[in-house]
Scaffold this motif. Structure first.
Motif, PDB file in Angstrom:
ATOM      1  N   ASP A  57       0.835  -1.204   0.000  1.00 34.98           N
ATOM      2  CA  ASP A  57       0.000   0.000   0.000  1.00 34.98           C
ATOM      3  C   ASP A  57       0.865   1.248   0.000  1.00 34.98           C
ATOM      4  OD1 ASP A  57      -2.565  -0.973  -0.109  1.00 34.98           O
ATOM      5  OD2 ASP A  57      -2.500  -1.522   2.024  1.00 34.98           O
ATOM      6  N   PHE A  58       0.309   2.335  -0.512  1.00 33.40           N
ATOM      7  CA  PHE A  58       1.019   3.607  -0.473  1.00 33.40           C
ATOM      8  C   PHE A  58       0.816   4.264   0.888  1.00 33.40           C
ATOM      9  CE2 PHE A  58       0.556   3.066  -5.041  1.00 33.40           C
ATOM     10  CZ  PHE A  58       1.875   3.256  -5.406  1.00 33.40           C
ATOM     11  N   GLN A  59       1.840   4.952   1.346  1.00 31.33           N
ATOM     12  CA  GLN A  59       1.766   5.680   2.611  1.00 31.33           C
ATOM     13  C   GLN A  59       1.562   7.167   2.309  1.00 31.33           C
ATOM     14  OE1 GLN A  59       1.776   3.774   5.283  1.00 31.33           O
ATOM     15  NE2 GLN A  59       2.162   2.010   3.953  1.00 31.33           N
ATOM     16  N   PRO A  60       1.089   7.921   3.303  1.00 35.06           N
ATOM     17  CA  PRO A  60       0.830   9.345   3.052  1.00 35.06           C
ATOM     18  C   PRO A  60       2.064  10.114   2.554  1.00 35.06           C
ATOM     19  CG  PRO A  60      -0.078   8.675   5.161  1.00 35.06           C
ATOM     20  CD  PRO A  60       0.660   7.490   4.630  1.00 35.06           C
ATOM     21  N   GLY A  61       3.247   9.766   3.035  1.00 38.21           N
ATOM     22  CA  GLY A  61       4.420  10.556   2.681  1.00 38.21           C
ATOM     23  C   GLY A  61       5.116  10.106   1.408  1.00 38.21           C
ATOM     24  N   ASP A  62       4.509   9.159   0.681  1.00 39.38           N
ATOM     25  CA  ASP A  62       5.212   8.548  -0.441  1.00 39.38           C
ATOM     26  C   ASP A  62       5.550   9.526  -1.564  1.00 39.38           C
ATOM     27  OD1 ASP A  62       5.598   6.142   0.633  1.00 39.38           O
ATOM     28  OD2 ASP A  62       3.954   5.111  -0.400  1.00 39.38           O
ATOM     29  N   GLU A  63       4.662  10.501  -1.780  1.00 41.32           N
ATOM     30  CA  GLU A  63       4.924  11.440  -2.877  1.00 41.32           C
ATOM     31  C   GLU A  63       6.176  12.255  -2.573  1.00 41.32           C
ATOM     32  OE1 GLU A  63       1.679  13.698  -4.229  1.00 41.32           O
ATOM     33  OE2 GLU A  63       0.364  11.960  -4.446  1.00 41.32           O
ATOM     34  N   GLN A  64       6.277  12.744  -1.317  1.00 39.84           N
ATOM     35  CA  GLN A  64       7.444  13.519  -0.925  1.00 39.84           C
ATOM     36  C   GLN A  64       8.687  12.640  -0.998  1.00 39.84           C
ATOM     37  OE1 GLN A  64       7.510  16.806  -0.602  1.00 39.84           O
ATOM     38  NE2 GLN A  64       9.717  16.486  -0.530  1.00 39.84           N
ATOM     39  N   LYS A  65       8.519  11.387  -0.567  1.00 41.52           N
ATOM     40  CA  LYS A  65       9.639  10.452  -0.573  1.00 41.52           C
ATOM     41  C   LYS A  65      10.138  10.278  -2.011  1.00 41.52           C
ATOM     42  CE  LYS A  65      10.580   5.703   0.766  1.00 41.52           C
ATOM     43  NZ  LYS A  65       9.873   4.450   0.992  1.00 41.52           N
ATOM     44  N   ALA A  66       9.193  10.164  -2.945  1.00 38.25           N
ATOM     45  CA  ALA A  66       9.557   9.989  -4.343  1.00 38.25           C
ATOM     46  C   ALA A  66      10.354  11.182  -4.838  1.00 38.25           C
ATOM     47  CB  ALA A  66       8.298   9.808  -5.188  1.00 38.25           C
ATOM     48  N   ILE A  67       9.921  12.385  -4.441  1.00 36.81           N
ATOM     49  CA  ILE A  67      10.634  13.592  -4.877  1.00 36.81           C
ATOM     50  C   ILE A  67      12.046  13.595  -4.302  1.00 36.81           C
ATOM     51  CG2 ILE A  67      10.683  16.111  -4.668  1.00 36.81           C
ATOM     52  CD1 ILE A  67       7.644  16.056  -4.784  1.00 36.81           C
ATOM     53  N   ASP A  68      12.146  13.227  -2.993  1.00 32.11           N
ATOM     54  CA  ASP A  68      13.471  13.212  -2.363  1.00 32.11           C
ATOM     55  C   ASP A  68      14.402  12.224  -3.058  1.00 32.11           C
ATOM     56  OD1 ASP A  68      12.556  15.060  -0.622  1.00 32.11           O
ATOM     57  OD2 ASP A  68      12.105  13.636   1.002  1.00 32.11           O
ATOM     58  N   ILE A  69      13.847  11.054  -3.396  1.00 31.96           N
ATOM     59  CA  ILE A  69      14.680  10.049  -4.074  1.00 31.96           C
ATOM     60  C   ILE A  69      15.099  10.564  -5.439  1.00 31.96           C
ATOM     61  CG2 ILE A  69      14.707   7.716  -5.054  1.00 31.96           C
ATOM     62  CD1 ILE A  69      12.652   6.991  -2.827  1.00 31.96           C
ATOM     63  N   ALA A  70      14.138  11.166  -6.139  1.00 34.81           N
ATOM     64  CA  ALA A  70      14.440  11.651  -7.493  1.00 34.81           C
ATOM     65  C   ALA A  70      15.560  12.673  -7.458  1.00 34.81           C
ATOM     66  CB  ALA A  70      13.185  12.265  -8.118  1.00 34.81           C
ATOM     67  N   LYS A  71      15.570  13.491  -6.390  1.00 35.30           N
ATOM     68  CA  LYS A  71      16.577  14.559  -6.323  1.00 35.30           C
ATOM     69  C   LYS A  71      17.993  14.025  -6.145  1.00 35.30           C
ATOM     70  CE  LYS A  71      13.831  18.471  -4.721  1.00 35.30           C
ATOM     71  NZ  LYS A  71      13.330  19.118  -3.496  1.00 35.30           N
ATOM     72  N   THR A  72      18.124  12.735  -5.762  1.00 37.97           N
ATOM     73  CA  THR A  72      19.461  12.192  -5.603  1.00 37.97           C
ATOM     74  C   THR A  72      20.044  11.751  -6.938  1.00 37.97           C
ATOM     75  OG1 THR A  72      18.618   9.978  -5.260  1.00 37.97           O
ATOM     76  CG2 THR A  72      18.926  11.329  -3.298  1.00 37.97           C
ATOM     77  N   ASP A  73      19.220  11.702  -7.975  1.00 41.49           N
ATOM     78  CA  ASP A  73      19.686  11.219  -9.280  1.00 41.49           C
ATOM     79  C   ASP A  73      20.444  12.319 -10.005  1.00 41.49           C
ATOM     80  OD1 ASP A  73      19.408   9.120 -11.479  1.00 41.49           O
ATOM     81  OD2 ASP A  73      18.719  10.956 -12.450  1.00 41.49           O
TER      82      ASP A  73
END
Lengths: 824, 179
Positions: free
Chosen positions: A185-201
């Motif tokens: 399941d998706f968690q409430p903070g997943d969208e922010q988490k995705a952005i944070d991960i993307a920023k490491t690329d």
């Protein structure tokens, strides 16, 4: 002024239709021109004769018969409320049509996703697989399994959290394979988490550095299925769903999308999303505006507006042109969900234009020709839409035909409007002018080749088709003007499973990549070579590499279509846009300059400049039906430092698209590596040293020769720090303790323990006495170069590790001789 | 006749008020259609159609031009449509010989010279003929013709001049008096 040019004015003068200044001008001219006086007299006589027709007596009275006919047609006059009836009915009908389109999607136009969902919901097989629990949610993973796009994979979930993946065949409306699966399941903070991960690329960072802005984040599951042989020897199927996020990044009007694996916390890919081209956006807006204003005009006509009747006919013509353009540009898109709305929009626009045109003709409104044009164009657009809905494969034919029609219409419009001007051109010039015009048209047609399919469009389709691939196989064979050829078979499963068997120079190496783990089975490559080779192999043969190739093609030229393994394919030839790629690469390097050694930076920049001389020609074959790449032949010509040209060619053949391909780590049941396999740590965590050794010999007596070794060790890892670095030397010929040849320790020039961060170096010294009386002078150097240098260190995880080098030249990574020998 | 009052009456449901309109315009409309078609019976039929269409139009739309111009526009379109049908008919085989001879016995008796004018006029292309008839027979100004036909005054001036030139040539060939 020629008297012939005055005829029109003379005629108007005779009719009393000239302004005062024109009249005075003509009168002045007449006083001096007998010819014109004669012409005027003729005009006046003609006028008198024609005017005599006024005297015709009309005795008939059609009043009674006409009135009775009017009453017979029951065209009852409108009572006041009736005057509102028409506009209200018209508006209500339009609202009803729109509502029907919105609520019940019209026949045959249901989106594939909605169709799949309804099939799954009504399937007893799916119910059974889920123990009869009620289906709560159907998520289409938007992955088209079948080459023809007729099978969709979906995730079905019940209230109690049970889930299964289901393959749905849209053609037969039946469900295929059903596999139970755990869906996180998706968690409430997943969208922010995705952005944070993307920023490491790094790629995302570069986009952001250029002014890119992070837009929407879409969450979804990516679905993976495969077959495996279980411990009891049976073939079983398994499926798992990964939480995936797509982070949109907008830069200079272009949309990029980073695919983030939320479970593993990393970016799996960065690609340009196939957004709407700007022209298309303009046409959509124009079409929507045309539709709305057309409806307004229809309502206006129904309520008897004077303005509406004035603009109705020209509006019909304009709407006709827009509607036709809309249909034409539809062909740039796939028959996807958005395409259906686009088709609906163009249909609506064409119908509105048709209604306006018909009213314009029926009611004798001004600009009859415009009304007729509008009616014809809108009818044409409707016929095209109908043809496409019934038989989508007609697209290409229609696109070409419509393009030709539009060109013809425009050309005849130009000729029509300039007809009177054309008549003024002297006859002598007219014929050559027509011939020249025809020649220009033929030339343009020959250059544009409207009958051939636009290569950029095909490549764009190939790009997005490749992007949505889940799995494929490919064979690669390469030849070079010197050295060994290369043969290889690769398998790729989205997003991060990769398997390659590479044969070169009689040796076979096998790679398996699963997530961030690389497994290698190799002939006798050195460990460091394997790491380097495996990295470059995965990056060169991956889906991203194919996308990069498609993205950087230029000068495309269409060759005759060919069949590749029985698939009818477009055949293109082009070249790799080296300049563009180098510019991109330079920009990337420039962004990293602050973190790099200045010498390295200069050298890399110089290397890039040199690669401008590399010419790569590409031939590719793209399947007509599915836009997937079937074959690529790349021929590269590169000059070496002496200017000698070296040619290499690579042939890639792709097949088994979206077939179930199983790639598993080469581990036995106990989790141990199978014989012959190695596990490579990732490069980023690995520590490498640049190790250079210099010897000095002192002392006159060959029997008591004093030897000094100066070892410079530099940490050249990507990021990791080496702790407690120690250096030892051994040489069975020149370092001896009796019959033994021990390891001798070299002392660091600074205090112990030596800690080397990335890029830092340290010099170690060792000296010993050696009997060289039996060794010739030049032989000593050779023997010394065989000295083995062992570097022992602690990894960041506090594990003891060691690396071996020889004094004569390190295996990895440096092959170049030291620029300044250390220690001098 | 007060056109605006009559039109208001018709809209209010007084169909008989339309009789006033017919009475006022029928002679000129029939004559106009006769000049365009060269067939008196046909002109009468087309005039009836024109008035019926005008009546329906009054109920539906506020015309964007004056009533007179609009009425003549309907008449013109009817005449041209008739012309096109006649041309189409000539391609259909098995039509009787009598129908092949245009306008036989349907002309209004008139002196020989005017007959020559009639014949010459009927040979002029329809756009130019329309302009000539509207100006010389119906007494329209160029501006009014432009309003009726939905084109520019410039175009009207051109069509009249060209039509006149053609007429002069044709009339002389038809054996009329040399002007």
């Amino acid at each position: 002024m020629n008297c012939r040019d005055l005829e029109e004015l003379l005629s108007a003068y005779a009719d009393g239709e000239l302004s005062r200044t024109q009249r005075e001008f003509i009168e002045e001219h007449l006083s001096s021109c007998a010819d014109c006086r004669e012409t005027l007299a003729q005009f006046e006589a003609a006028g008198r004769q024609l005017s005599s027709l006024r005297e015709t007596q009309i005795a008939s009275d059609i009043r009674t018969t006409t009135l009775s006919k009017i009453k017979a047609t029951k065209a009852l006059p409108d009572k006041p409320y009736r005057r509102w009836l028409r506009p209200v009915t018209a508006a209500a009908a339009i609202v009803a049509v729109i509502a029907v389109l919105l609520v019940a999607q019209p026949w045959g136009m249901e989106s594939p996703e909605a169709m799949a969902a309804s099939i799954v919901r009504n399937s007893p097989e799916v119910q059974a697989a889920l123990n009869g629990e009620e289906i709560e949610e159907v998520e289409v993973t938007t992955t088209i399994v079948d080459e023809e796009g007729k099978v969709l994979a979906v995730i079905v979930r019940t209230e109690r959290g049970n889930a299964a993946t289901v393959e749905v065949n849209l053609e037969t409306k039946k469900v295929g394979k059903i596999i139970r699966v755990d869906v996180p399941d998706f968690q409430p903070g997943d969208e922010q988490k995705a952005i944070d991960i993307a920023k490491t690329d790094p790629g995302v960072q570069e986009l952001l550095a250029q002014g890119g802005v992070i837009g929407e984040v879409h969450l979804g599951h990516s679905l993976h299925t495969g077959e495996y042989i279980s411990s009891d020897g049976q073939v079983r199927q398994e499926a798992f769903a990964i939480k995936t996020a797509f982070v949109d990044i907008e830069l200079e009007g272009r949309q990029w999308s980073a695919t983030v694996n939320l479970d593993e916390g990393r970016v799996m890919g960065l690609g340009r999303s196939s957004g709407f081209p700007p022209v298309l956006a303009v046409i959509i807006i124009a079409s929507a505006l045309a539709f709305l204003s057309g409806i307004l005009i229809i309502v206006g006509l129904a309520s008897g507006s004077r303005l509406a009747s004035k603009v109705a006919s020209p509006a019909a013509a304009v709407i006709g042109v827009i509607g036709l353009a809309c249909v034409l540009f539809c062909s740039l898109l796939y028959l996807s969900t958005s395409m259906i709305w686009f088709l609906l929009l163009s249909t609506g626009t064409a119908i509105v234009g048709l209604v306006l045109g018909t009213i314009g003709i029926k009611r004798q409104l001004a600009r009859r020709k415009a009304a007729i044009t509008g009616t014809v164009l809108c009818s044409l657009a409707l016929v095209l839409v109908l043809a496409v809905v019934v038989y989508p494969a007609l697209w290409n034919v229609i696109t070409i035909t419509v393009a030709i029609i539009i060109i013809l219409v425009l050309a005849s419009l130009i000729v029509y409007t300039s007809y009177s001007q054309l008549r003024k051109i002297p006859r002598k010039l007219l014929r050559p002018a027509v011939v020249a015009l025809a020649a220009v048209v033929v030339l343009i047609v020959a250059l544009v080749q409207p009958w051939s399919v636009n290569p950029e469009g095909v490549i764009a389709k190939a790009y997005s088709a490749t992007e949505s691939l889940l799995s494929y196989r490919a064979t690669i064979s390469g030849t070079a003007s010197e050295g060994d050829g290369l043969d290889s078979v690769i398998e790729f499963v989205f997003p991060d499973r990769f398997h390659a068997i590479i044969t070169s120079g009689g040796e076979t190496d096998e790679f398996i990549v699963v997530g961030d783990k690389q497994f290698v089975k190799s002939g006798d490559m050195s460990r460091n070579m394997i790491i380097a080779f495996s990295n470059s192999a995965t990056s060169m043969l991956s889906k991203e590499a194919t996308l990069r190739l498609l993205d950087s093609l230029t000068d495309l030229q269409r060759l005759p279509d060919e069949n590749i393994e029985g698939v009818s394919s477009f055949h293109y030839k082009g070249r790799f846009d080296t300049e563009k790629m180098i510019e991109k690469e330079k920009a990337r390097l420039a962004g990293m300059q602050s973190r790099m050694d200045p010498d390295d930076y200069q050298e890399m920049m110089k290397g890039l400049e040199n690669s401008l001389n590399v010419k790569t020609e590409v031939e590719l074959w793209i399947g007509k039906d599915d836009s997937l790449i079937r074959q690529v032949i790349q021929v590269t010509q590169a000059p070496d430092s002496e200017g000698q040209l070296h040619t290499s060619s690579t042939t890639l053949k792709y097949y088994d698209f979206n077939q179930p391909i199983l790639i598993e780590p080469p581990l036995d049941a106990g989790g141990n590596l199978l014989p012959g396999w190695h596990l490579n740590p990732t490069l980023s965590k690995e520590i490498f040293f640049d190790c250079r050794t210099h010897f000095e010999t002192t002392g006159e007596d060959p029997a008591h020769q004093q030897i000094n070794a100066i070892v410079t060790v530099t940490n050249v890892a990507m990021e990791a720090t080496a702790h407690n670095v120690r250096v030892e030397l051994r040489n069975s010929e020149v370092i001896k303790d009796g019959d033994e040849s021990p390891w001798i320790k070299a002392a660091p020039s600074n205090s112990e323990p030596v800690v080397l961060k990335r890029g830092e170096g340290e010099t170690f010294n060792a000296s010993w006495e050696c009997d060289t009386s039996h060794i010739a002078g030049d032989e000593l150097n050779e023997l010394l170069e065989r000295t083995v240098i062992k570097i022992t260190y602690l990894t960041p995880e506090d594990d003891e590790a060691e690396r071996m080098y020889t004094a004569g030249g390190a295996v990895y990574p440096s092959a170049r001789p030291p620029a300044n020998p250390p220690g001098k | 006749m007060e056109e605006a009052r009559v039109i208001a009456l018709i809209r209010a449901g007084e169909a008989d008020a339309f009789a006033e309109i017919i009475e006022h315009y029928q002679a000129s409309i029939i004559r106009y259609l006769y000049r365009l078609t060269g067939d008196y019976e046909m002109a009468k039929d087309l005039a009836q159609d024109t008035f019926i269409q005008a009546y329906k139009g009054i109920l539906k739309t506020d015309a964007e031009i004056s009533f007179k111009a609009w009425l003549y526009r309907i008449a013109t379109n009817n005449a041209w449509q008739h012309h096109r049908r006649k041309k189409l008919l000539s391609f259909i085989p098995f039509t009787s010989k009598e129908q092949d001879i245009p306008n036989a016995g349907k002309q209004i008796n008139c002196p020989g010279e005017r007959l020559a004018i009639d014949e010459a006029l009927l040979k002029i292309p329809e756009e130019q003929r329309t302009c000539l008839v509207l100006h010389f027979v119906e007494g329209f100004k160029y501006r009014e013709i432009a309003e009726t036909l939905g084109c520019s005054e410039e175009a009207v001036r051109k069509r009249v001049a060209r039509g006149k030139k053609l007429f002069i040539g044709l009339y002389n060939r038809e054996g009329g008096r040399t002007v």
